[in-house]
Design an enzyme around this catalytic site. Sequence first.
Site, PDB file in Angstrom:
ATOM      1  CB  ALA A 116      -0.940  -0.045   1.286  1.00  0.00           C
ATOM      2  CG  MET A 214       6.449   3.190   5.554  1.00  0.00           C
ATOM      3  SD  MET A 214       5.681   3.322   7.265  1.00  0.00           S
ATOM      4  CE  MET A 214       4.893   4.884   7.277  1.00  0.00           C
TER       5      MET A 214
HETATM    6  N1  HPA Z   1       3.420   7.047   3.381  1.00  0.00           N
HETATM    7  C1  HPA Z   1       4.256   5.942   3.591  1.00  0.00           C
HETATM    8  N2  HPA Z   1       3.901   4.751   3.655  1.00  0.00           N
HETATM    9  C2  HPA Z   1       2.543   4.429   3.280  1.00  0.00           C
HETATM   10  C3  HPA Z   1       1.553   5.538   2.960  1.00  0.00           C
HETATM   11  C4  HPA Z   1       2.047   6.834   3.095  1.00  0.00           C
HETATM   12  O1  HPA Z   1       1.263   7.759   2.900  1.00  0.00           O
HETATM   13  N3  HPA Z   1       0.463   5.067   2.575  1.00  0.00           N
HETATM   14  C5  HPA Z   1       0.471   3.508   2.871  1.00  0.00           C
HETATM   15  N4  HPA Z   1       1.753   3.393   3.136  1.00  0.00           N
END
Ligand code: HPA
Length: 276
Positions: A116, A214
């Site tokens: 994600a 991340m």
């Molecule tokens: N930032 C970092 N990691 C993520 C984000 C985000 O906005 N959405 C999902 N993982």
Amino acid sequence: MAKQKVRHLEGALEYLSSNWGTCTPKVAIICGSGWGGLADVFAGSRSLDYSEVPGLSSTTIEGHDGILRLCEVNDKQVLLFQGRRHWYEGEGWEPISFPIHLAHALGVKVIILTNAAGGINENYNVGDLMILHDHINFMGGNPLVGPVIDDAIPRFPDQTEVYNSELRKIARQVALKQNLLVREGVYIAVSGPAFETPAEIKAFRTLGADAVGMSTIPEAMLSHSYGMKTFALSCISNMAAGMSNEKLSHQDVQNASTQALPKMQAFVAQFLSDIL
Ligand code: HPA
């Protein structure tokens, strides 16, 4: 210098063969946040809890089940890691790298990584899928640092094309077939676990990033260095910090991915059947 062995690898291989017998998948998938439901579309799934398998320690984040599955697609075995470990969990690179070492030792040739991600590109929308074209590693480290762990990994791996261009082409064709808008962009990874500041997102856009997360880059660097064909897919689960009036939360990230799940399942199922 003597090469180190990957800890627990032999134990894991023995455990899989004693539980599953012949285990010769050519494709492995790592499910990121919200992608665990991929397992529901595959037949004949046999499963083991990560905690049972030497080297595969339990996941710690909600939405990452921690189940290793051996599925069947077009009568071929596919290894599915339902849940991933992250750098911010604070246990070093071993838990993140182990699935890739294991897949390589089992003879896997194609690694599919999912995640994600927050959308940075202003044309993107929540729920979009993005094929990773390239990446920017902003995590402050990577799992290749340290002694060379396997003869199959060069000391200075080339990274000109981490994400295999043939697989990206097949994925674009699947998108066309399914009449699905699928983006292709640059993923930037930070260590987390805090979300970014609006100023960081602005800077990342200037650097050329389309989405932020991340994860994924460590596994991609390792699998590509092993010579496995690497493909990665993001679900844009939120617009990145400062791009909407919403505050960011892991719950919202999970909810958005869950909503997009049917699209993610159909896309990956077709992609797999085209490459197997
Ligand atoms: N930032 C970092 N990691 C993520 C984000 C985000 O906005 N959405 C999902 N993982």
